[in-house]
Design an enzyme around this catalytic site. Structure first.
Site, PDB file in Angstrom:
ATOM      1  N   ASP A   1      -7.828  -5.924   0.204  1.00 52.00           N
ATOM      2  CA  ASP A   1      -9.062  -6.682  -0.850  1.00 52.00           C
ATOM      3  C   ASP A   1      -8.311  -7.620  -0.266  1.00 52.00           C
ATOM      4  O   ASP A   1      -8.167  -8.490  -1.596  1.00 52.00           O
ATOM      5  CB  ASP A   1      -8.037  -5.613  -1.700  1.00 52.00           C
ATOM      6  CG  ASP A   1      -8.693  -4.434  -2.422  1.00 52.00           C
ATOM      7  OD1 ASP A   1      -9.581  -4.017  -2.244  1.00 52.00           O
ATOM      8  OD2 ASP A   1      -7.491  -3.283  -3.249  1.00 52.00           O
TER       9      ASP A   1
ATOM     10  N   HIS B   1       0.686  -1.249   0.234  1.00 53.04           N
ATOM     11  CA  HIS B   1       0.320   0.099  -0.237  1.00 53.04           C
ATOM     12  C   HIS B   1       0.913   1.192  -0.242  1.00 53.04           C
ATOM     13  O   HIS B   1       2.371   1.351   0.939  1.00 53.04           O
ATOM     14  CB  HIS B   1      -0.945   0.360   1.291  1.00 53.04           C
ATOM     15  CG  HIS B   1      -1.792   0.775   1.324  1.00 53.04           C
ATOM     16  ND1 HIS B   1      -1.791   2.293   0.938  1.00 53.04           N
ATOM     17  CD2 HIS B   1      -2.843   0.764   0.651  1.00 53.04           C
ATOM     18  CE1 HIS B   1      -3.011   2.879   1.051  1.00 53.04           C
ATOM     19  NE2 HIS B   1      -3.745   2.204   0.516  1.00 53.04           N
TER      20      HIS B   1
HETATM   21  N1  CMC Z   1       4.025  -7.556  -4.391  1.00 56.57           N
HETATM   22  C1  CMC Z   1       5.317  -7.129  -4.733  1.00 56.57           C
HETATM   23  N2  CMC Z   1       6.072  -5.948  -5.082  1.00 56.57           N
HETATM   24  C2  CMC Z   1       5.544  -5.338  -5.058  1.00 56.57           C
HETATM   25  C3  CMC Z   1       3.821  -5.232  -4.362  1.00 56.57           C
HETATM   26  C4  CMC Z   1       3.478  -6.242  -4.859  1.00 56.57           C
HETATM   27  N3  CMC Z   1       1.543  -6.523  -4.373  1.00 56.57           N
HETATM   28  N4  CMC Z   1       3.822  -3.948  -4.261  1.00 56.57           N
HETATM   29  C5  CMC Z   1       5.145  -3.416  -4.404  1.00 56.57           C
HETATM   30  N5  CMC Z   1       6.173  -3.679  -4.265  1.00 56.57           N
HETATM   31  C6  CMC Z   1       7.140  -3.494  -4.034  1.00 56.57           C
HETATM   32  C7  CMC Z   1       7.455  -2.742  -5.810  1.00 56.57           C
HETATM   33  O1  CMC Z   1       8.000  -3.989  -6.860  1.00 56.57           O
HETATM   34  C8  CMC Z   1       8.732  -1.385  -5.179  1.00 56.57           C
HETATM   35  O2  CMC Z   1      10.347  -2.662  -5.284  1.00 56.57           O
HETATM   36  P1  CMC Z   1      11.397  -1.932  -5.354  1.00 56.57           P
HETATM   37  O3  CMC Z   1      11.734  -0.966  -4.671  1.00 56.57           O
HETATM   38  O4  CMC Z   1      12.538  -3.048  -5.269  1.00 56.57           O
HETATM   39  O5  CMC Z   1      10.962  -0.757  -6.758  1.00 56.57           O
HETATM   40  C9  CMC Z   1       8.314  -1.837  -4.005  1.00 56.57           C
HETATM   41  O6  CMC Z   1       7.906  -2.689  -3.354  1.00 56.57           O
HETATM   42  C10 CMC Z   1       7.776  -0.077  -3.684  1.00 56.57           C
HETATM   43  O7  CMC Z   1       6.774  -0.229  -4.232  1.00 56.57           O
HETATM   44  P2  CMC Z   1       6.228   0.749  -5.321  1.00 56.57           P
HETATM   45  O8  CMC Z   1       4.961   0.490  -5.904  1.00 56.57           O
HETATM   46  O9  CMC Z   1       7.600   2.116  -5.423  1.00 56.57           O
HETATM   47  O10 CMC Z   1       4.356   1.542  -3.963  1.00 56.57           O
HETATM   48  P3  CMC Z   1       3.524   2.408  -4.426  1.00 56.57           P
HETATM   49  O11 CMC Z   1       3.160   2.955  -2.915  1.00 56.57           O
HETATM   50  O12 CMC Z   1       3.633   2.815  -5.887  1.00 56.57           O
HETATM   51  O13 CMC Z   1       2.370   0.780  -4.382  1.00 56.57           O
HETATM   52  C11 CMC Z   1       0.720  -0.282  -4.786  1.00 56.57           C
HETATM   53  C12 CMC Z   1       1.715   0.582  -3.750  1.00 56.57           C
HETATM   54  C13 CMC Z   1      -0.812   0.065  -3.743  1.00 56.57           C
HETATM   55  C14 CMC Z   1       0.016   0.092  -6.106  1.00 56.57           C
HETATM   56  C15 CMC Z   1       1.333  -1.895  -4.843  1.00 56.57           C
HETATM   57  O14 CMC Z   1       1.504  -2.289  -3.306  1.00 56.57           O
HETATM   58  C16 CMC Z   1       0.248  -2.578  -5.291  1.00 56.57           C
HETATM   59  O15 CMC Z   1       0.543  -2.538  -6.745  1.00 56.57           O
HETATM   60  N6  CMC Z   1       0.246  -3.335  -4.673  1.00 56.57           N
HETATM   61  C17 CMC Z   1      -0.290  -4.612  -5.058  1.00 56.57           C
HETATM   62  C18 CMC Z   1      -1.815  -3.729  -5.795  1.00 56.57           C
HETATM   63  C19 CMC Z   1      -2.973  -4.332  -4.766  1.00 56.57           C
HETATM   64  O16 CMC Z   1      -3.197  -4.750  -3.854  1.00 56.57           O
HETATM   65  N7  CMC Z   1      -3.353  -2.563  -4.484  1.00 56.57           N
HETATM   66  C20 CMC Z   1      -4.514  -2.209  -3.887  1.00 56.57           C
HETATM   67  C21 CMC Z   1      -4.060  -1.051  -2.763  1.00 56.57           C
HETATM   68  S1  CMC Z   1      -5.402  -1.011  -0.755  1.00 56.57           S
HETATM   69  C22 CMC Z   1      -7.070  -0.653  -2.071  1.00 56.57           C
HETATM   70  C23 CMC Z   1      -7.360   0.810  -2.040  1.00 56.57           C
HETATM   71  O17 CMC Z   1      -7.135   1.961  -1.645  1.00 56.57           O
HETATM   72  O18 CMC Z   1      -7.508   1.434  -3.473  1.00 56.57           O
END
Ligand code: CMC
Length: 430
Positions: A364, A306
């Site tokens: 989720d 998240h």
């Molecule tokens: N699985 C594997 N690696 C992950 C995941 C995951 N679910 N989420 C983040 N990472 C890694 C990502 O690859 C990155 O690694 P690095 O620093 O080595 O490049 C690091 O963790 C930070 O990730 P980020 O994409 O920079 O983080 P963000 O804050 O931009 O993204 C997120 C947050 C929710 C989009 C992401 O965690 C994700 O895609 N999760 C899966 C989708 C999900 O479950 N979304 C629901 C969110 S809760 C409901 C809502 O509020 O809508």
């Protein structure tokens, strides 16, 4: 609210910028005069360090895993309150008295029917249309039906539009579902509570009497409470940005629904369940964990991670409990998806990659299993999220409209394209 200043040196210029303090949470440096004083913008793609607004509605402490609506912890609201009470709280800032609650519930209930001509909108969609596509279209179309509540400068019209959307969203969501399975629309029944009425509109058929299961109704109501608001997330920011131009509230909420649809946001519950189905059995979990950790593989563990929570999502805890309650009630002793989910959670919570990056299950992760057990198809999951989030979007939109300092939202950019150059005719191009 400004209590101190911060000196920022940009190039050879030092400027004093006000620091504003909130009631809790990080303070902010007010950079609104930065461009005027230094000729420079700030750069923050994804808004990781930027507060786009002041707000009194919802507070999240992502490190501690805290979520408050108007100061009240989410677990207390989910345990003791109901969804319409939460709506009142988000909209008006205080929990209602018994009389205020009865009046609010009555007013919402009296707006549950949609204009009968809306039915024709539905028949224009292909039978296999995604219900989120239908929701984007139909909620936007409400502005074509309810002209008497689109003047945003009139507080009464704003209030009526808000009531209409909270009340009609379940009706439209149920219609989208019924249309997709070829069953007749079920009209709202106003002596049922909000969530029981929604369940009936989704699962009743004219040929049989339908009895709402109070355990499932309570569980779904709790799911609605958990999703009701989440401060300045992508869809809420979309609603605020759309509303900042003076667009009517139905159009703004349609914009929020469109944004919510994405798999990184509200679409994650659908994606999480599909992922659990794809994994299928606990023995395949290591393969998927390895894929999630592989930098060259775009796969992510859906329902994990998240932007704000770097601790267990407090909503996920309540959701997990609700999942067990629903499965127990339905007599589902062994759900293979739940087995995969529980095992996956255990493995990921111990895995160095997830621990180091603070990737915990989010809301989720468990919501899909619960909604599936209740009988909803995966395509409806994000629709249910949109239904519940509507009140949050409206509360945030109203807060913005009522703020006298509100201006159109207009981000700046770092331009990296070509500098100015002269047009050449086709004949002269090499
Ligand atoms: N699985 C594997 N690696 C992950 C995941 C995951 N679910 N989420 C983040 N990472 C890694 C990502 O690859 C990155 O690694 P690095 O620093 O080595 O490049 C690091 O963790 C930070 O990730 P980020 O994409 O920079 O983080 P963000 O804050 O931009 O993204 C997120 C947050 C929710 C989009 C992401 O965690 C994700 O895609 N999760 C899966 C989708 C999900 O479950 N979304 C629901 C969110 S809760 C409901 C809502 O509020 O809508």
């Amino acid at each position: 609210m400004s209590s101190s200043t911060s000196t920022v040196t940009v190039g050879d210029k030092s400027v004093e910028l006000p620091v504003k303090e909130g009631t809790i949470g990080p303070s902010v440096v007010d950079i609104s005069k930065l461009y005027g004083q230094t000729g420079m913008f700030t750069y923050d793609p994804g808004f990781t360090s930027t507060a786009a607004t002041e707000s009194k509605i919802t507070y999240i402490d992502g490190d501690k895993g805290i979520l408050l609506y108007r100061g009240y912890p989410i677990d207390q609201l989910a345990e003791h309150g109901d969804f319409l009470e939460t709506c009142y709280l988000l909209l008006y800032g205080e929990l209602p008295t018994a009389a205020q609650k009865a009046d609010f519930d009555y007013r919402v209930t009296r707006h549950t029917m949609v204009h009968d001509q809306m039915n024709r909108f539905f028949t224009g969609f292909r039978r296999d249309a995604h219900p989120m596509a239908i929701m984007v279209a139909c909620v936007g179309a409400l502005s074509a039906f309810y002209h008497d509540s689109t003047d945003i400068s009139d507080p009464h019209q704003r209030m009526i539009a808000s009531m209409r959307m909270i009340a009609k969203m379940p009706t439209l969501a149920a219609m989208a579902y019924k249309y997709s399975i070829g069953q007749p629309f079920v009209y709202p029944q106003n002596d049922l509570d909000y969530t029981s009425n929604f369940l009936k509109m989704c699962f009743a058929v004219p040929a049989e009497e339908y009895k709402v299961n109070p355990v499932l109704s309570r569980a779904l109501d709790r799911i609605f409470i958990l999703h009701a608001d989440h401060e300045q997330n992508a869809s809420t920011s979309t609603v605020r940005l759309a509303g900042s131009s003076g667009a009517n509230p139905f159009a703004c909420i349609a914009a929020g629904i469109a944004c919510l649809w994405g798999p990184a946001h509200g679409g994650a519950n659908e994606a999480a369940l599909k992922m659990l189905e794809e994994i299928g059995t606990p023995d395949r979990i290591p393969e998927y964990i390895a894929k999630a950790k592989d930098k060259n593989d775009p796969f992510r563990l859906m329902g994990f991670g998240h932007r704000v929570y770097k601790n267990y999502d407090p909503r996920a805890r309540i959701m997990q409990k609700t999942t067990h309650e629903v499965l127990n009630e339905l007599g589902i002793k062994d759900d293979p998806l739940l087995d995969v989910a529980v095992e996956l959670e255990q493995i990921a919570l111990k895995d160095e990659y997830f621990v180091e990056k603070k990737l915990y299950p989010n809301i989720d992760f468990y919501s899909g299993i619960t909604l599936k057990a209740m009988g909803f198809p995966t395509s409806m999951f994000t629709v249910l999220f949109a239904l519940a989030r509507t009140v949050g979007w409206i509360a945030q939109w109203s807060e913005m409209i009522e703020d006298p300092s509100q201006r159109i939202g207009r981000p700046r950019q770092l331009y990296t394209g070509s500098p100015e150059r002269d047009y050449v005719t086709v004949a002269q191009r090499g």
